[in-house]
Design an enzyme around this catalytic site. Structure first.
Site, PDB file in Angstrom:
ATOM      1  CD  GLU A 134      -1.974 -41.251  82.185  1.00 47.65           C
ATOM      2  OE1 GLU A 134      -2.536 -42.340  82.278  1.00 47.65           O
ATOM      3  OE2 GLU A 134      -0.732 -41.112  82.319  1.00 47.65           O
ATOM      4  N   GLY A 188       3.001 -40.167  79.360  1.00 48.31           N
ATOM      5  CA  GLY A 188       4.010 -39.241  78.847  1.00 48.31           C
ATOM      6  C   GLY A 188       5.401 -39.845  78.932  1.00 48.31           C
ATOM      7  CE  LYS A 205      12.437 -58.636  77.855  1.00 48.89           C
ATOM      8  NZ  LYS A 205      13.489 -57.816  77.316  1.00 48.89           N
ATOM      9  CB  THR A 263       0.683 -52.090  80.727  1.00 54.77           C
ATOM     10  OG1 THR A 263      -0.219 -52.990  81.338  1.00 54.77           O
ATOM     11  CG2 THR A 263       0.581 -50.710  81.369  1.00 54.77           C
ATOM     12  N   GLY A 276       5.289 -54.960  82.360  1.00 55.75           N
ATOM     13  CA  GLY A 276       5.594 -53.556  82.674  1.00 55.75           C
ATOM     14  C   GLY A 276       5.535 -52.716  81.410  1.00 55.75           C
ATOM     15  N   GLY A 305       0.261 -48.936  73.499  1.00 51.11           N
ATOM     16  CA  GLY A 305      -0.192 -47.708  72.819  1.00 51.11           C
ATOM     17  C   GLY A 305       0.867 -46.620  72.926  1.00 51.11           C
ATOM     18  CG  ASP A 306       1.842 -45.126  76.649  1.00 59.20           C
ATOM     19  OD1 ASP A 306       0.930 -44.401  76.199  1.00 59.20           O
ATOM     20  OD2 ASP A 306       1.834 -45.589  77.806  1.00 59.20           O
ATOM     21  N   GLY A 366      -4.056 -54.147  64.690  1.00 64.37           N
ATOM     22  CA  GLY A 366      -3.205 -53.156  64.031  1.00 64.37           C
ATOM     23  C   GLY A 366      -3.737 -51.741  64.128  1.00 64.37           C
ATOM     24  CB  THR A 371      -4.175 -47.880  68.008  1.00 67.83           C
ATOM     25  OG1 THR A 371      -4.863 -47.314  69.129  1.00 67.83           O
ATOM     26  CG2 THR A 371      -3.088 -46.913  67.582  1.00 67.83           C
TER      27      THR A 371
HETATM   28  O1  RIB Z   1      -0.515 -46.357  78.961  1.00 66.10           O
HETATM   29  C1  RIB Z   1      -0.045 -47.089  80.062  1.00 66.10           C
HETATM   30  C2  RIB Z   1       0.146 -46.187  81.228  1.00 66.10           C
HETATM   31  O2  RIB Z   1      -1.105 -45.692  81.631  1.00 66.10           O
HETATM   32  C3  RIB Z   1       0.712 -46.859  82.451  1.00 66.10           C
HETATM   33  O3  RIB Z   1       2.113 -46.876  82.488  1.00 66.10           O
HETATM   34  C4  RIB Z   1       0.093 -46.110  83.589  1.00 66.10           C
HETATM   35  O4  RIB Z   1       0.983 -45.305  84.293  1.00 66.10           O
HETATM   36  C5  RIB Z   1      -1.032 -45.303  82.970  1.00 66.10           C
HETATM   37  O5  RIB Z   1      -0.713 -43.996  82.967  1.00 66.10           O
END
Ligand code: RIB
Length: 295
Positions: free
Chosen positions: A139, A41, A275, A238, A277, A241-242, A215, A210
């Site tokens: 989540e 989120g 990067k 990581t 994180g 997708g967000d 792509g 996705t």
């Molecule tokens: O989508 C990545 C996220 O999934 C991470 O930042 C982690 O906190 C998990 O929730």
């Protein structure tokens, strides 16, 4: 400016970088621990805010050593946190991430992210109604996602439902989302068929799958459209997708056509993986525009 609301998780990410991923029962020596900000989120909210959208978040944190930092981070990134609550009886959510070979595996401890109230809609209906676009993910408790999709559908508010991590949801509730953005594994589990083309064909302009480095794909009503990913140097996937989801919401809330919006989201996601994180690589609008010029 369109107003985007993210209803979702807020985590602190403990990222262990290691050349080797341990097998079951094995101990390996890793390279580095990075403690950073995350939560699907919060990541999606920050991705959208960096792209100059007006973004608010509804979420929960604990009352602990990390909560103030996490809130300060959202604030610094121009996300309105006036509807993020601190929960005494639980700790701030955390994710325990192993990063190896540019790819990750994650265990999430929801903590406060699970502490949403039973009367959620009653409490936040006015806040939700003040927004043009709502994003939710998995989540937070399933009943919240269901209530949000239902409420937004009835009130004509556009939604993106990012069904990550996967969990079951009734098909009629799922389809109340204006856009559904699973990855290929989530799409197969959600829609119970292994054939991705069949899946998108059933839900034109609604299900956008996705595909990581390949792509994204969707069906425009006439043909299957594949939107290519942008090649780049991968440091950490990581949060890609967000970033995709946050950027997609920004483009769609400006009434961009779906193809253009997905392309914009792909470019933003490709920049985000350069990067370490989840949030460090999330680009600004000018970075995305710059990248477009180079393509
Ligand atoms: O989508 C990545 C996220 O999934 C991470 O930042 C982690 O906190 C998990 O929730």
């Amino acid at each position: 400016m369109q107003k985007i609301l993210v209803i979702g998780s807020i985590n602190v990410d403990f990222v262990v970088s290691s050349k080797v991923r341990p097998k079951i029962g094995e101990t390996v020596i890793g390279e580095k621990l990075t403690v950073t900000y995350g939560g699907k989120g919060a990541n999606q909210a920050i991705a959208a805010a960096r792209l100059k959208a007006s973004v608010s978040m509804i979420g929960k944190v604990g009352v602990d050593f990390i909560a103030n930092d996490v809130l300060e981070n959202l604030n610094k990134n121009n996300v309105d946190i006036s509807n993020v609550e601190s929960i005494k009886q639980s700790e701030t959510g955390s994710a325990h991430i192993t990063l190896s070979d540019g790819d990750n595996s994650i265990i999430v401890i929801p903590g406060a992210n699970n502490c949403f109230e039973k009367n959620f809609i009653e409490k936040f209906s006015q806040v939700i109604l003040q927004h043009d676009f709502v994003i939710v993910q998995n989540e937070i408790p399933a009943f919240i996602v269901e209530q949000v999709l239902d409420f937004c559908y009835i009130n004509n508010i556009d939604t993106i439902y990012n069904p990550a991590p996967f969990r079951e949801i009734a098909l009629d509730t799922l389809l109340k989302a204006k856009y559904i953005t699973p990855n290929e594994h989530e799409a197969i589990s959600l829609l119970k068929t292994k054939n991705l083309k069949e899946i998108v064909k059933q839900y034109p302009n609604q299900v956008i799958i996705t595909l990581g480095s390949k792509g994204a794909m969707y069906f425009d009503g006439e043909k299957i459209v594949k939107v290519k990913a942008i090649k780049t140097t991968v440091v950490d996937t990581t949060g890609a997708g967000d970033t995709f989801n946050g950027a997609l919401a920004v483009a769609l809330s400006k009434d961009e056509p779906l193809f253009k919006a997905i392309n914009f989201a792909n470019v933003a996601a490709s920049l985000s993986i350069e990067k370490l994180g989840a949030q460090a690589g999330m680009p600004s609008l000018s970075m995305v525009e710059e990248k477009f010029k180079k393509l």
